[in-house]
Design a protein around this motif. Sequence first.
Motif, PDB file in Angstrom:
ATOM      1  N   LEU A 202     -33.836 -45.118  48.462  1.00  0.00           N
ATOM      2  CA  LEU A 202     -32.973 -46.087  48.947  1.00  0.00           C
ATOM      3  C   LEU A 202     -33.816 -47.114  49.862  1.00  0.00           C
ATOM      4  CD1 LEU A 202     -30.092 -47.696  48.725  1.00  0.00           C
ATOM      5  CD2 LEU A 202     -29.665 -46.471  50.857  1.00  0.00           C
ATOM      6  N   ARG A 215     -28.030 -39.243  48.856  1.00  0.00           N
ATOM      7  CA  ARG A 215     -27.609 -40.608  48.456  1.00  0.00           C
ATOM      8  C   ARG A 215     -26.042 -40.593  48.817  1.00  0.00           C
ATOM      9  NH1 ARG A 215     -31.404 -43.804  45.420  1.00  0.00           N
ATOM     10  NH2 ARG A 215     -29.868 -45.579  46.072  1.00  0.00           N
ATOM     11  N   THR A 220     -25.219 -48.089  46.141  1.00  0.00           N
ATOM     12  CA  THR A 220     -25.688 -49.240  44.974  1.00  0.00           C
ATOM     13  C   THR A 220     -24.850 -50.279  44.830  1.00  0.00           C
ATOM     14  OG1 THR A 220     -24.749 -47.865  43.250  1.00  0.00           O
ATOM     15  CG2 THR A 220     -26.996 -47.364  43.977  1.00  0.00           C
ATOM     16  N   LEU A 231     -26.820 -54.839  49.482  1.00  0.00           N
ATOM     17  CA  LEU A 231     -27.130 -53.671  48.696  1.00  0.00           C
ATOM     18  C   LEU A 231     -27.700 -52.624  49.723  1.00  0.00           C
ATOM     19  CD1 LEU A 231     -27.362 -52.622  46.118  1.00  0.00           C
ATOM     20  CD2 LEU A 231     -29.541 -53.289  45.752  1.00  0.00           C
ATOM     21  N   ASP A 268     -27.732 -43.415  37.716  1.00  0.00           N
ATOM     22  CA  ASP A 268     -26.590 -44.054  37.271  1.00  0.00           C
ATOM     23  C   ASP A 268     -25.357 -42.992  37.512  1.00  0.00           C
ATOM     24  OD1 ASP A 268     -27.703 -46.673  37.180  1.00  0.00           O
ATOM     25  OD2 ASP A 268     -28.439 -46.016  35.219  1.00  0.00           O
TER      26      ASP A 268
END
Length: 305
Positions: A202, A215, A220, A231, A268
Amino acid sequence: MLPAVSAAAETTSPKTYNIWQWNVAGNKLNAGSVTSGMVDGAVSSIVYRNADFAAFNELCANQWRALVTQLRAANWPDDHDNFGRFEASRTADDPDVCGGEAFGNAIFSKRPLGTADRIELPDDGTDEKRNLLCAPLLADSATRFCTTHITVASDADKLKQLQDVQGRLDAWVNAGQTVMIAGDFNVQPHYPSLDTFYSATLETGINGGNRGLFRELDDTDPVKTELPSCLGYGEWTADDKTVSQSPCKTMRKIDMLFVSEAALAGPDSYSADSLAISTACDRTDKSPDGRCSDHRILIGTATVK
């Protein structure tokens, strides 16, 4: 007829978890009440969102017991006798806090939990003894869910507690565990003190210099503000107009859902959202507009290997 699936294939199949987090202001706005509407609203949300894990901060012990009772009545947990843990940060000795009840953090799991880790964080010089509360799944000790509520005493005290939390989480991750933590970190995503939480994968204009193992499930989200994008920050969670806004020109995000990056099924494989604060709770001197908390509920989904 479909072919049989081996036990090995079952254990390595990706799993998707729904995670739910709320700092409920159990004393600050709800005055220790179990009938203000906050407990009812929390249970309804956990069940409606099909949460696998839920975390609470600023929860009174009597509210904890009411949550246990109502989640059982809703038939949410798989095991009605083993699905939650509570750890006090204030003991039951102050009539001005939770009506004399204890006050602290709690975790719940749809699936049965193993033995909890109840870790007191470095002392901040106040009456509140902040903690990190974690427990693995009983049937999968390599999957661990945690919560914490970091101090507001000083930046130095925040950093000490964050470093303690991060060190313990990293040790579990480095031992091969899937680690999830939901809580009120009392710092914003772009602060240097979280650089050792966020992964180096990130790197945005708002949130850079990261080198951690996690994360955050909303990192995102290209938050749309008066900026083209924000973002790396995520939607705001704390409704406190007495402090400066975020770099996204919104109110602050200080509630987080971190999942160890190594466990994620892919880039994702996760997402999050913060929900509007309900105004359906009792109108009192502490909450004249009927707000159930001064924090939003934060929900997230993560698919892990």
